[in-house]
Scaffold this motif. Structure first.
Motif, PDB file in Angstrom:
ATOM      1  N   ALA A   2       0.515  -1.368   0.230  1.00  0.00           N
ATOM      2  CA  ALA A   2      -0.398   0.360   0.274  1.00  0.00           C
ATOM      3  C   ALA A   2       0.710   1.113  -0.006  1.00  0.00           C
ATOM      4  CB  ALA A   2      -0.846   0.259   0.831  1.00  0.00           C
ATOM      5  N   ALA A   3       0.316   2.021  -0.866  1.00  0.00           N
ATOM      6  CA  ALA A   3       0.940   2.937  -0.557  1.00  0.00           C
ATOM      7  C   ALA A   3       1.055   4.091   0.794  1.00  0.00           C
ATOM      8  CB  ALA A   3       0.257   4.476  -1.729  1.00  0.00           C
ATOM      9  N   ALA A   4       2.311   4.509   0.672  1.00  0.00           N
ATOM     10  CA  ALA A   4       2.739   6.117   2.617  1.00  0.00           C
ATOM     11  C   ALA A   4       1.102   6.757   2.353  1.00  0.00           C
ATOM     12  CB  ALA A   4       4.388   6.183   2.465  1.00  0.00           C
ATOM     13  N   VAL A   5       1.373   6.515   3.472  1.00  0.00           N
ATOM     14  CA  VAL A   5       0.445   7.866   4.452  1.00  0.00           C
ATOM     15  C   VAL A   5       1.541   8.982   5.248  1.00  0.00           C
ATOM     16  CG1 VAL A   5      -2.161   8.160   5.560  1.00  0.00           C
ATOM     17  CG2 VAL A   5      -1.574   6.296   4.320  1.00  0.00           C
ATOM     18  N   LYS A  17      -0.230  10.514  20.759  1.00  0.00           N
ATOM     19  CA  LYS A  17      -0.637   8.598  19.955  1.00  0.00           C
ATOM     20  C   LYS A  17      -1.041   8.517  18.669  1.00  0.00           C
ATOM     21  CE  LYS A  17      -3.454   5.975  23.412  1.00  0.00           C
ATOM     22  NZ  LYS A  17      -4.754   6.056  24.228  1.00  0.00           N
ATOM     23  N   ALA A  18      -0.326   7.691  17.932  1.00  0.00           N
ATOM     24  CA  ALA A  18      -0.467   6.960  16.781  1.00  0.00           C
ATOM     25  C   ALA A  18      -0.106   5.949  16.382  1.00  0.00           C
ATOM     26  CB  ALA A  18       0.082   8.708  16.379  1.00  0.00           C
ATOM     27  N   LYS A  19       0.062   5.149  15.503  1.00  0.00           N
ATOM     28  CA  LYS A  19       1.035   3.982  15.223  1.00  0.00           C
ATOM     29  C   LYS A  19       1.060   3.915  13.432  1.00  0.00           C
ATOM     30  CE  LYS A  19       0.003  -0.617  13.969  1.00  0.00           C
ATOM     31  NZ  LYS A  19      -0.690  -1.984  13.992  1.00  0.00           N
ATOM     32  N   PHE A  20       1.904   3.559  13.742  1.00  0.00           N
ATOM     33  CA  PHE A  20       3.262   3.888  11.896  1.00  0.00           C
ATOM     34  C   PHE A  20       3.984   2.538  11.937  1.00  0.00           C
ATOM     35  CE2 PHE A  20       3.267   7.773  15.113  1.00  0.00           C
ATOM     36  CZ  PHE A  20       3.437   8.662  13.576  1.00  0.00           C
ATOM     37  N   ARG A  21       4.610   2.393  10.176  1.00  0.00           N
ATOM     38  CA  ARG A  21       4.849   1.463  10.370  1.00  0.00           C
ATOM     39  C   ARG A  21       6.384   1.795   9.273  1.00  0.00           C
ATOM     40  NH1 ARG A  21       0.763  -0.499   8.305  1.00  0.00           N
ATOM     41  NH2 ARG A  21      -0.224  -2.034   9.191  1.00  0.00           N
ATOM     42  N   MET A  22       7.410   0.710  10.442  1.00  0.00           N
ATOM     43  CA  MET A  22       8.900   1.057   9.662  1.00  0.00           C
ATOM     44  C   MET A  22       8.684   0.903   7.504  1.00  0.00           C
ATOM     45  SD  MET A  22      12.735  -0.429  10.386  1.00  0.00           S
ATOM     46  CE  MET A  22      11.860  -0.594  11.968  1.00  0.00           C
ATOM     47  N   ASN A  23       8.810   1.796   7.435  1.00  0.00           N
ATOM     48  CA  ASN A  23       9.667   1.320   5.429  1.00  0.00           C
ATOM     49  C   ASN A  23      10.405   1.141   5.955  1.00  0.00           C
ATOM     50  OD1 ASN A  23       9.551   2.571   3.196  1.00  0.00           O
ATOM     51  ND2 ASN A  23       8.071   3.734   3.383  1.00  0.00           N
ATOM     52  N   VAL A 193      12.735   5.153   8.836  1.00  0.00           N
ATOM     53  CA  VAL A 193      11.229   6.353   8.142  1.00  0.00           C
ATOM     54  C   VAL A 193      10.371   5.425   8.470  1.00  0.00           C
ATOM     55  CG1 VAL A 193      10.560   7.396   6.189  1.00  0.00           C
ATOM     56  CG2 VAL A 193      13.308   7.296   6.366  1.00  0.00           C
ATOM     57  N   TYR A 194       8.858   6.149   9.560  1.00  0.00           N
ATOM     58  CA  TYR A 194       7.989   5.479   9.076  1.00  0.00           C
ATOM     59  C   TYR A 194       6.690   5.982   8.455  1.00  0.00           C
ATOM     60  CZ  TYR A 194      10.885   3.287  13.378  1.00  0.00           C
ATOM     61  OH  TYR A 194      11.675   2.412  13.870  1.00  0.00           O
ATOM     62  N   ASP A 195       6.010   5.041   8.569  1.00  0.00           N
ATOM     63  CA  ASP A 195       5.123   5.328   7.584  1.00  0.00           C
ATOM     64  C   ASP A 195       3.680   5.444   8.481  1.00  0.00           C
ATOM     65  OD1 ASP A 195       6.126   5.514   5.307  1.00  0.00           O
ATOM     66  OD2 ASP A 195       5.197   2.903   4.704  1.00  0.00           O
ATOM     67  N   TYR A 196       2.545   6.511   8.187  1.00  0.00           N
ATOM     68  CA  TYR A 196       1.765   6.287   8.943  1.00  0.00           C
ATOM     69  C   TYR A 196       0.490   6.099   9.380  1.00  0.00           C
ATOM     70  CZ  TYR A 196      -2.046  10.046  11.652  1.00  0.00           C
ATOM     71  OH  TYR A 196      -3.270  10.213  12.276  1.00  0.00           O
ATOM     72  N   CYS A 197       0.182   4.922  10.164  1.00  0.00           N
ATOM     73  CA  CYS A 197      -1.122   4.190  10.065  1.00  0.00           C
ATOM     74  C   CYS A 197      -2.532   4.532  10.680  1.00  0.00           C
ATOM     75  CB  CYS A 197      -0.838   2.989  10.651  1.00  0.00           C
ATOM     76  SG  CYS A 197       0.739   2.097   9.750  1.00  0.00           S
ATOM     77  N   PRO A 198      -3.077   5.499   9.892  1.00  0.00           N
ATOM     78  CA  PRO A 198      -4.232   6.039  10.969  1.00  0.00           C
ATOM     79  C   PRO A 198      -5.527   5.525  11.025  1.00  0.00           C
ATOM     80  CG  PRO A 198      -4.073   6.372   8.087  1.00  0.00           C
ATOM     81  CD  PRO A 198      -3.222   6.203   8.639  1.00  0.00           C
ATOM     82  N   ASP A 199      -5.534   4.684   9.860  1.00  0.00           N
ATOM     83  CA  ASP A 199      -6.618   3.396  10.424  1.00  0.00           C
ATOM     84  C   ASP A 199      -6.362   2.492  11.445  1.00  0.00           C
ATOM     85  OD1 ASP A 199      -8.429   4.536   7.965  1.00  0.00           O
ATOM     86  OD2 ASP A 199      -7.094   3.064   6.881  1.00  0.00           O
ATOM     87  N   ASP A 200      -5.214   2.242  11.666  1.00  0.00           N
ATOM     88  CA  ASP A 200      -4.982   1.746  13.026  1.00  0.00           C
ATOM     89  C   ASP A 200      -4.999   2.396  14.429  1.00  0.00           C
ATOM     90  OD1 ASP A 200      -4.863  -0.857  11.187  1.00  0.00           O
ATOM     91  OD2 ASP A 200      -2.779  -0.049  10.757  1.00  0.00           O
ATOM     92  N   GLU A 201      -5.233   3.446  14.416  1.00  0.00           N
ATOM     93  CA  GLU A 201      -5.422   4.444  15.819  1.00  0.00           C
ATOM     94  C   GLU A 201      -6.689   4.108  16.981  1.00  0.00           C
ATOM     95  OE1 GLU A 201      -4.459   8.229  15.460  1.00  0.00           O
ATOM     96  OE2 GLU A 201      -3.385   7.693  13.663  1.00  0.00           O
TER      97      GLU A 201
END
Length: 201
Positions: A2-5, A17-23, A193-201
């Motif tokens: 998936a494209a990075a957000v 207070k957020a979740k990220f995923r390592m790129n 570097v971490y992608d933002y994961c807004p749907d997983d918060e």
């Protein structure tokens, strides 16, 4: 994949207070750092080949006015590493389940102060005039059982990152200056570097 957000411009490290995923496509290889810290082969392999998620939570305990910056790294198979940093610039000691006995201090830092520690740590951040970066200094305590000698300056914040399509995006960044016996004189620098994961918060 998936494209990075992009991280929204309204999101700051204060009260985050957020979740990220390592790129991993654009993050540094940290194998030599983890090895110098005596991190187990199994954990190093999991970090290298598995998706790595990061939960970041900055909050203040109203009863004590103590500010915390908590980073929880999640790997498949139930591997979890939590760094509960107190942002008071005082020296704290603990035994980490991943890194063994360590001591260090954490607090807010300006871009100019980050650059004074090492030029690499001060490059490329959002809003360089603001005191909006978190600085974590940690060292391994070789005087204690299962301890080893290493020194780490790590800075957390947001930066515009080119993903290769000519359209830079705002992303969560961890920059590291690390020194340990056996590594090049002057240490090594790394960027995660971490992608933002807004749907997983």
């Amino acid at each position: 994949m998936a494209a990075a957000v992009a991280v929204p411009p309204t999101l700051s490290l204060h009260q985050i207070k957020a979740k990220f995923r390592m790129n991993k496509d654009i993050s540094s290889n940290v194998e030599e750092v983890l090895k110098a810290q005596n991190v187990s082969w199994a954990t190093r392999t999991a970090i290298k080949y598995s998706p790595v998620s990061l939960l970041v939570d900055n909050h203040t305990d109203d009863a004590t006015a103590t500010e915390y910056y908590v980073s929880t790294q999640l790997l498949p198979g139930g591997i979890k590493s939590e760094e509960n940093r107190v942002l008071d610039n005082a020296v704290h000691e603990k035994v980490s389940p991943v890194f063994g006995p360590v001591k260090g201090q954490n607090g807010w830092i300006t871009v100019a102060d980050a650059a004074a520690i090492h030029p690499y740590l001060g490059e490329g951040w959002d809003n360089p005039e603001d005191a909006g970066l978190v600085h974590a200094y940690t060292e391994g305590d070789a005087t204690k059982k299962k301890g080893c000698e290493w020194y780490s300056h790590q800075v957390f914040g947001f930066a515009m990152v080119d993903l290769g399509d000519g359209k830079p995006q705002r992303m969560y960044i961890s920059k590291l200056w690390f020194r340990a016996p056996g590594l090049p004189e002057g240490g090594v620098t790394k960027r995660l570097v971490y992608d933002y994961c807004p749907d997983d918060e």
